[in-house]
Scaffold this motif. Sequence first.
Motif, short mmCIF file in Angstrom:
data_model
loop_
_atom_site.label_atom_id
_atom_site.label_comp_id
_atom_site.label_asym_id
_atom_site.label_seq_id
_atom_site.Cartn_x
_atom_site.Cartn_y
_atom_site.Cartn_z
N ASP A 144 44.17 34.04 57.80
CA ASP A 144 44.02 33.59 59.19
C ASP A 144 42.58 33.73 59.66
N MET A 145 41.98 34.87 59.35
CA MET A 145 40.60 35.11 59.74
C MET A 145 39.66 34.12 59.07
N ALA A 146 39.88 33.87 57.80
CA ALA A 146 39.05 32.91 57.07
C ALA A 146 39.16 31.51 57.68
N ASP A 147 40.38 31.14 58.05
CA ASP A 147 40.61 29.82 58.66
C ASP A 147 39.88 29.72 60.00
N ARG A 148 39.94 30.80 60.76
CA ARG A 148 39.31 30.82 62.08
C ARG A 148 37.79 30.65 61.98
N PHE A 149 37.20 31.27 60.96
CA PHE A 149 35.74 31.24 60.83
C PHE A 149 35.27 30.25 59.76
N ARG A 150 36.18 29.38 59.30
CA ARG A 150 35.86 28.32 58.34
C ARG A 150 35.24 28.86 57.05
N LEU A 151 35.86 29.90 56.51
CA LEU A 151 35.38 30.51 55.27
C LEU A 151 36.29 30.13 54.10
N PRO A 152 35.75 29.68 52.98
CA PRO A 152 36.59 29.44 51.80
C PRO A 152 37.29 30.72 51.38
N VAL A 153 38.50 30.58 50.83
CA VAL A 153 39.28 31.73 50.35
C VAL A 153 39.35 31.68 48.83
N ILE A 154 39.03 32.81 48.20
CA ILE A 154 39.10 32.94 46.75
C ILE A 154 40.09 34.06 46.44
N GLY A 188 43.09 25.43 56.75
CA GLY A 188 42.26 24.25 56.61
C GLY A 188 40.91 24.52 55.98
N VAL A 189 40.86 25.45 55.03
CA VAL A 189 39.63 25.76 54.30
C VAL A 189 39.92 25.68 52.81
N PRO A 190 38.89 25.53 51.97
CA PRO A 190 39.13 25.50 50.52
C PRO A 190 39.79 26.80 50.06
N LEU A 191 40.82 26.68 49.24
CA LEU A 191 41.52 27.83 48.68
C LEU A 191 41.52 27.69 47.17
N ILE A 192 40.92 28.68 46.51
CA ILE A 192 40.78 28.67 45.05
C ILE A 192 41.40 29.93 44.48
N SER A 193 42.21 29.79 43.43
CA SER A 193 42.87 30.93 42.80
C SER A 193 42.53 30.97 41.31
N VAL A 194 42.33 32.18 40.82
CA VAL A 194 42.09 32.39 39.39
C VAL A 194 43.04 33.47 38.89
N VAL A 195 43.85 33.13 37.89
CA VAL A 195 44.72 34.13 37.24
C VAL A 195 43.88 34.84 36.19
N ILE A 196 43.59 36.13 36.44
CA ILE A 196 42.69 36.86 35.55
C ILE A 196 43.44 37.73 34.54
N GLY A 197 44.75 37.87 34.73
CA GLY A 197 45.56 38.67 33.82
C GLY A 197 46.97 38.16 33.81
N GLU A 198 47.84 38.85 34.54
CA GLU A 198 49.23 38.42 34.70
C GLU A 198 49.41 37.68 36.03
N ALA A 210 47.21 27.01 45.85
CA ALA A 210 45.82 26.72 46.19
C ALA A 210 45.42 25.28 45.87
N ASN A 211 44.26 24.87 46.41
CA ASN A 211 43.71 23.56 46.08
C ASN A 211 43.35 23.46 44.61
N ARG A 212 42.82 24.54 44.07
CA ARG A 212 42.47 24.60 42.66
C ARG A 212 42.98 25.93 42.08
N VAL A 213 43.66 25.83 40.95
CA VAL A 213 44.17 27.03 40.26
C VAL A 213 43.59 27.04 38.85
N ALA A 214 42.93 28.14 38.50
CA ALA A 214 42.38 28.31 37.16
C ALA A 214 43.02 29.53 36.51
#
Length: 319
Positions: A144-154, A188-198, A210-214
């Motif tokens: 919510d905070m990221a959306d309010r301040f237009r910050l991408p979420v990782i 309404g901000v870019p959302l990127i997820s990375v599975v680093i283990g499980e 997310a918009n992009r999942v790696a």
Amino acid sequence: MQYLEFEKPLADIEGKAEELRAMAKTGGGVDMSKEAEALDRKADAALRDLYKNLTAWQKCQVARHPDRPHCQDYIEALFTEYTALAGDRAFADDHAVMGGLARFNDHPVMVIGHEKGNDTKSRIQRNFGMARPEGYRKAIRLMDMADRFRLPVITLIDTAGAYPGKGAEERGQAEAIARSTEKCLAIGVPLISVVIGEGGSGGAVAFATANRVAMLEHSIYSVISPEGCASILWKDAEKMREAAEALRLTAQDLQKLGVIDRIVKEPLGGAQRSPREAVEAVGKAIEAMLGELSGKKPEALVRDRRQKFLDMGSKGLAA
């Protein structure tokens, strides 16, 4: 270095090489460097052979390796000015979920992830990366905070699943996971997820819609653990190897199915053998994915994200 079950032949070779070096130091000047180098070459060939065609169950073992870099390692290496934000403003702070404001390549972002811990004390404190409802509610607050301040979420995913304890269920575990997934679809901000283990069950989906999942090359992402699946289907957890194959939980399978967008290559022998190299590879992937989404309007980001998962659901029903 902790060796996995299928790495025992490699452990023997590398152990003998270390013995030769130790003997050379105390052996009155006897030169055993050539023998040790020959064993090193043999070990390198064995490592390449082992990791050339890992089975799904072997990938599960690699994904769970305790020496793999964890969320905190990625945050410390890739982000600057990280300011941790705690608590869900309702019940407590869940140490299995860490997150806060940071800069990535000098751009402000919000980073959120599961942290398993790296020793007995920290693993207990972090609940082995299994979040309770307050962890998901903290993530919702940060999104919510990221959306309010237009910050991408990782988001960095590394969990066997949401915590299944009685207290978590009493405090609304399923509802918290659903709300977190809903929030992923709504911001309404870019959302990127990375599975680093499980990437385990709804506990992972709640951060990875997310918009992009790696996924890292030897990570896993599944609706249930192989052991849990085997216990339900065959009433025998020892059939986890068959379950792992059936679940199609590897990065390679999931890219073919269209569940993920990108595979991040790991160092030879897995991220645990060269954590720094693995972290750098993840950083490059995040940079590339952010670049793909830069300049998109909030409504386009939300629409594309929702459509992506609608299409994925349609493919699943068709299959």
